[in-house]
Design an enzyme around this catalytic site. Structure first.
Site, PDB file in Angstrom:
ATOM      1  N   TRP A 353       0.823  -1.209   0.000  1.00 59.02           N
ATOM      2  CA  TRP A 353       0.000   0.000   0.000  1.00 59.02           C
ATOM      3  C   TRP A 353       0.860   1.264   0.000  1.00 59.02           C
ATOM      4  CZ3 TRP A 353      -2.178   1.968   5.279  1.00 59.02           C
ATOM      5  CH2 TRP A 353      -1.205   1.823   6.276  1.00 59.02           C
ATOM      6  N   ASP A 354       2.171   1.102  -0.247  1.00 60.72           N
ATOM      7  CA  ASP A 354       3.101   2.208  -0.040  1.00 60.72           C
ATOM      8  C   ASP A 354       2.868   3.392  -0.972  1.00 60.72           C
ATOM      9  OD1 ASP A 354       5.551   1.088   1.877  1.00 60.72           O
ATOM     10  OD2 ASP A 354       4.423  -0.446   0.824  1.00 60.72           O
ATOM     11  N   GLU A 492      -1.224  -4.987  11.936  1.00 61.74           N
ATOM     12  CA  GLU A 492      -0.651  -6.285  11.551  1.00 61.74           C
ATOM     13  C   GLU A 492      -0.391  -7.227  12.725  1.00 61.74           C
ATOM     14  OE1 GLU A 492       1.602  -5.798   7.345  1.00 61.74           O
ATOM     15  OE2 GLU A 492       2.785  -5.215   9.085  1.00 61.74           O
ATOM     16  N   LYS A 613       1.655  -2.750  16.451  1.00 61.48           N
ATOM     17  CA  LYS A 613       2.922  -2.655  15.727  1.00 61.48           C
ATOM     18  C   LYS A 613       3.172  -1.233  15.257  1.00 61.48           C
ATOM     19  CE  LYS A 613       5.220  -4.257  11.488  1.00 61.48           C
ATOM     20  NZ  LYS A 613       5.112  -5.121  10.288  1.00 61.48           N
ATOM     21  N   GLN A 614       2.135  -0.595  14.723  1.00 59.29           N
ATOM     22  CA  GLN A 614       2.309   0.705  14.083  1.00 59.29           C
ATOM     23  C   GLN A 614       0.995   1.466  14.130  1.00 59.29           C
ATOM     24  OE1 GLN A 614       3.027  -1.643  10.396  1.00 59.29           O
ATOM     25  NE2 GLN A 614       2.028   0.075   9.376  1.00 59.29           N
TER      26      GLN A 614
END
Length: 800
Positions: A353-354, A492, A613-614
């Site tokens: 998805w960057d 994630e 995670k983020q």
């Protein structure tokens, strides 16, 4: 000496050499070559590699008793390899010299960002006082995307004699640049043929094992003084050996000029014969360097980003790597946004998805390249529709990891290096990639005004993703809302509920809110289309068109968003999970970014804890300004204000371990926009993530392109508040002491060279002369201004 345009390393450190190689990669959007020393082959320290955009191949392996098939971006033959040793008149031949040789006394690497050249200087000094100076200058040609070149200058000090030089075109390469993949198959190139022509041009052809992409590489090696060349070929390589005189004041110069073609090229060619012909007729190195510099000068004129100090220097490095991966040449290719650039093999070169973090910068500077990236997705729309159909869904379900075909390429098993165990991988449930694609389409349309794209491929992408979300939303009569079950969010770490038999979590807030936004924007675009185009799209929906569109409106207004403790829940049930003892784990492991690996090695799982995670829920603040979020939540029937958002930000800041380079970027962005005290700490980490290898060994496997592109967007869209809107170009700056001023040139609605200068308390905008109409600005305090072509104006900003 370090300058704003140079990135330099002044000593050789084997422990960080792979990081240097990644950060010194050179590319032109079509292919890229890692910045490895040409003297060194692949080993634990060095990893020379070249990658071609869009060149993938599948291989089957056995892992943990399972047969798995993985698709990789293919490592191509090494065109840079050069071996040399000294042949003094009064002594036996010396060793073959490399940076690891004990006689190395000086080592300096300089990456010139302005001209896209890499210079490596070394000095070897043996026990007898003989010294050899070596200077390599390398480029991957930005004007001609089929060419690369390397010039090596050897200088003798305190001795005379000869040097033996071997110029090698090495096709005996495998994908083994990532430790955790090495147990899997990696030999993608087969059917090698190699030779050296009568004119001295070495050539090599090969084919990828499964995808059958044909590769042709040819290298013309020239030397001064002239010498006899002895060719030698194997089935996988071509070598040319020469002995060249050398003495003080008379340097020896060797130039390798490479030409690369493949069966992916259009128009179709025979890659081997075309590369041989091309290499044989290329200009000399000086001419190539001049045209290469000219091409970079044009690129920098459109991608200008001036920030003072060290931050500006890092941002320029980030822009350099974004533009090497996604250059104007990319617009002509069938290539997406590889998460690790064309710089290494981590993530197997896949597209995630960057582009969500890269495309805003491209759309405002290189709109043709942005359009090309979106067309990569559009070409894979049939595959996304088929994936949805197989799942029993409607619309298009894009894969979390995409490669050549548009099929789902996410691995079903992944290795935890800490425990050594292969584990089930459920990250393919990150369907929020569909929203990322739709958001990119919408942002591109706002930035360019490209009606042809928006009414054509853009409408098809947006409506197909909206149809998927509308179909995925299940009505819950008790809640009186639509819910989305069985997904994984950006976090994630949470891929299931504790002790659940099936993977996935329900009602990820980011997924649900962006899904509702996609459906609403699809309806907006559909309403703007000409009648004929609307009719065409309705026919593609079939007999259910009227009912579906009515349902879309309902879904866009009644999507469920979970809350707990007066904050937005990351997903339904997040607040019921246990709290993690953060201090205990920090004390025990110090670096807990990869908390998932730590917990799994202990027999535990992050699914049990409020530990992310983020940035996940906070991604909403990256995509949407507070006023937009207010409108979006109001459309959904929820209250939203600054206090709710601040509580939500603070809540997750205490529960996020930043196991992704994107996380600090998003936190820095969100905190900067709300003037949070820790904003610069996160922004700084986002800036330095790759140059300091903050993830601990990952930069050497390839740079993090999303984080690099995101930092450029952080300055333009985050700090300056520059964003294309439906009523014009929005400018809404927030003061950040550490980046007090910036200047950039952009392309907006056909105006090329629009210059924006942000200074404390004021902002200047100049529009170059053209036949286009005025640029409309939306300034703070609801000020509306118009700047005509050929006009420059300055505006004072409200205090604070």
């Amino acid at each position: 000496m370090t300058t704003p345009w140079c990135w330099e390393y002044h000593r050789y450190d084997p422990k960080t050499e792979r990081v240097v190689e990644s950060l010194c990669t050179l590319g032109n959007g079509r292919f890229a070559t890692r910045g490895a020393a040409p003297e060194s082959g692949s080993d634990e320290i060095h990893y020379p590699a070249t990658y071609l955009a869009g060149c993938y191949d599948h291989l089957t392996s056995t892992a943990a008793g399972h047969t798995v098939t993985n698709e990789d971006m293919v490592r191509l033959p090494d065109w840079t390899a050069l071996r040399y040793r000294c042949l003094p008149d009064d002594a036996p031949p010396g060793d073959w010299l490399t940076p690891d040789h004990p006689t190395l006394r000086h080592y300096d690497v300089s990456l010139d960002l302005r001209t896209g050249t890499l210079v490596r200087r070394m000095l070897f000094h043996d026990a007898e006082g003989r010294r050899l100076g070596v200077t390599h200058t390398r480029l991957v040609h930005m004007a001609d995307p089929h060419l690369a070149a390397q010039r090596t200058v050897l200088r003798a000090y305190g001795w005379k004699g000869s040097v033996e030089v071997v110029s090698l075109l090495d096709g005996d390469v495998v994908n083994d640049g990532v430790d955790r993949y090495r147990a899997l198959a990696g030999r993608h190139l087969v059917e090698h043929r190699a030779g050296v022509g009568a004119d001295g041009t070495a050539w090599l052809s090969c084919t990828t094992e499964d995808s059958r992409v044909r590769i042709g590489l040819a290298v013309r090696t020239s030397a001064r003084p002239l010498a006899t060349v002895a060719p030698a070929c194997t089935s996988t390589s071509a070598a040319q050996t020469s002995v060249l005189p050398i003495r003080r004041g008379q340097p020896t110069v060797i130039v390798k000029t490479a030409a690369l073609f493949s069966s992916l090229d259009r128009p179709a060619v025979d890659p081997a014969s075309r590369s041989i012909e091309y290499a044989a007729h290329t200009p000399d190195f000086t001419s190539l360097l001049a045209s290469h510099r000219g091409a970079w000068q044009r690129i920098w004129s459109e991608g200008e980003l001036k920030i003072p100090g060290e931050s500006g220097r890092i941002l320029r490095l980030h822009a350099f790597h974004v533009l090497q991966t996604l250059s104007p040449h990319t617009a002509e290719l069938d290539a997406g946004v590889p998460a690790r650039g064309l710089h290494g093999e981590a993530y197997r070169g896949h597209v995630f998805w960057d582009e969500l973090f890269v495309l805003p910068y491209l759309a405002l500077h290189f709109p043709e390249t942005a359009r090309g990236v979106l067309m990569y997705r559009h070409r894979r729309l049939p595959a996304a529709r088929e994936a949805a159909r197989r799942r029993g869904a409607k619309g298009a379900m894009f894969p979390w990891q995409s490669g050549s075909s548009g099929a789902e390429e996410t691995q079903r098993l992944h290795l935890n290096p800490r425990s050594g165990r292969w584990l089930a991988d459920h990250s393919h449930l990150q369907h929020h990639v569909n929203s990322a694609i739709a958001w990119n389409v919408w942002q591109y349309g706002l930035a360019t005004g490209d009606t042809a794209f928006m009414h054509g491929p853009g409408a098809e992408l947006l409506l197909a993703t909206a149809r998927f979300w509308a179909g995925a939303a299940a009505w819950d009569a008790d809640l009186g809302r639509y819910r989305i079950h069985g997904v994984v969010g950006p976090d994630e770490y949470h891929d299931a509920y504790p002790d659940a038999a099936t993977p996935g979590i329900d009602d990820n807030a980011y997924t649900n809110v962006t899904a509702a936004w996609v459906v609403a924007r699809a309806l907006d675009l559909y309403g703007e289309l000409p009648d004929a185009r609307r009719c065409e799209l309705r026919e593609s929906l079939g007999a259910e068109a009227d009912g579906e569109l009515a349902c879309w409106e309902d879904v866009s207004r009644r999507m469920y968003v979970p809350f707990h403790h007066d904050v937005i829940s990351q997903f339904h049930g997040y607040g019921d999970l246990a709290e993690l003892d953060w201090e205990k784990y920090r004390a025990r492991y110090h670096d807990i970014r990869r908390l998932d690996r730590i917990l799994e090695a202990e027999g535990d799982t992050p699914n049990r804890y409020q530990a992310s995670k983020q940035a996940d829920t906070l991604m909403l603040g990256y995509l949407f300004r507070p006023a937009e979020l207010d409108r979006l939540f109001a459309r959904l029937g929820y209250g939203f204000d600054d206090e709710l958002w601040r509580r939500t930000v603070a809540y997750y800041a205490r529960r996020t371990c930043h196991g992704s380079t994107l996380s600090s970027l998003v936190y820095g962005w969100v905190l900067a926009r709300e003037q949070g005290a820790d904003a610069w700490r996160y922004c700084r980490e986002a800036l330095t993530g790759d140059i300091t290898d903050v993830q601990g060994g990952t930069t050497g496997e390839g740079i993090h392109l999303g984080a690099m592109g995101g930092t450029l967007d952080l300055v333009e869209r985050g700090i300056v508040g520059l964003a294309p809107g439906t009523d014009g170009l929005l400018i809404d700056p927030v003061p950040l002491r550490d980046i007090p001023r910036s200047t950039f040139t952009l392309c907006y609605h056909g105006h090329r060279g629009v210059r924006v200068r942000f200074r404390p308390g004021r902002i200047g905008v100049s529009v170059p002369p053209s036949s286009h109409g005025p640029v409309c600005l939306m300034l703070p305090e609801e000020r509306r201004e118009r700047i005509a072509a050929g006009e420059e104006r300055w505006f004072r900003l409200p205090p604070g």
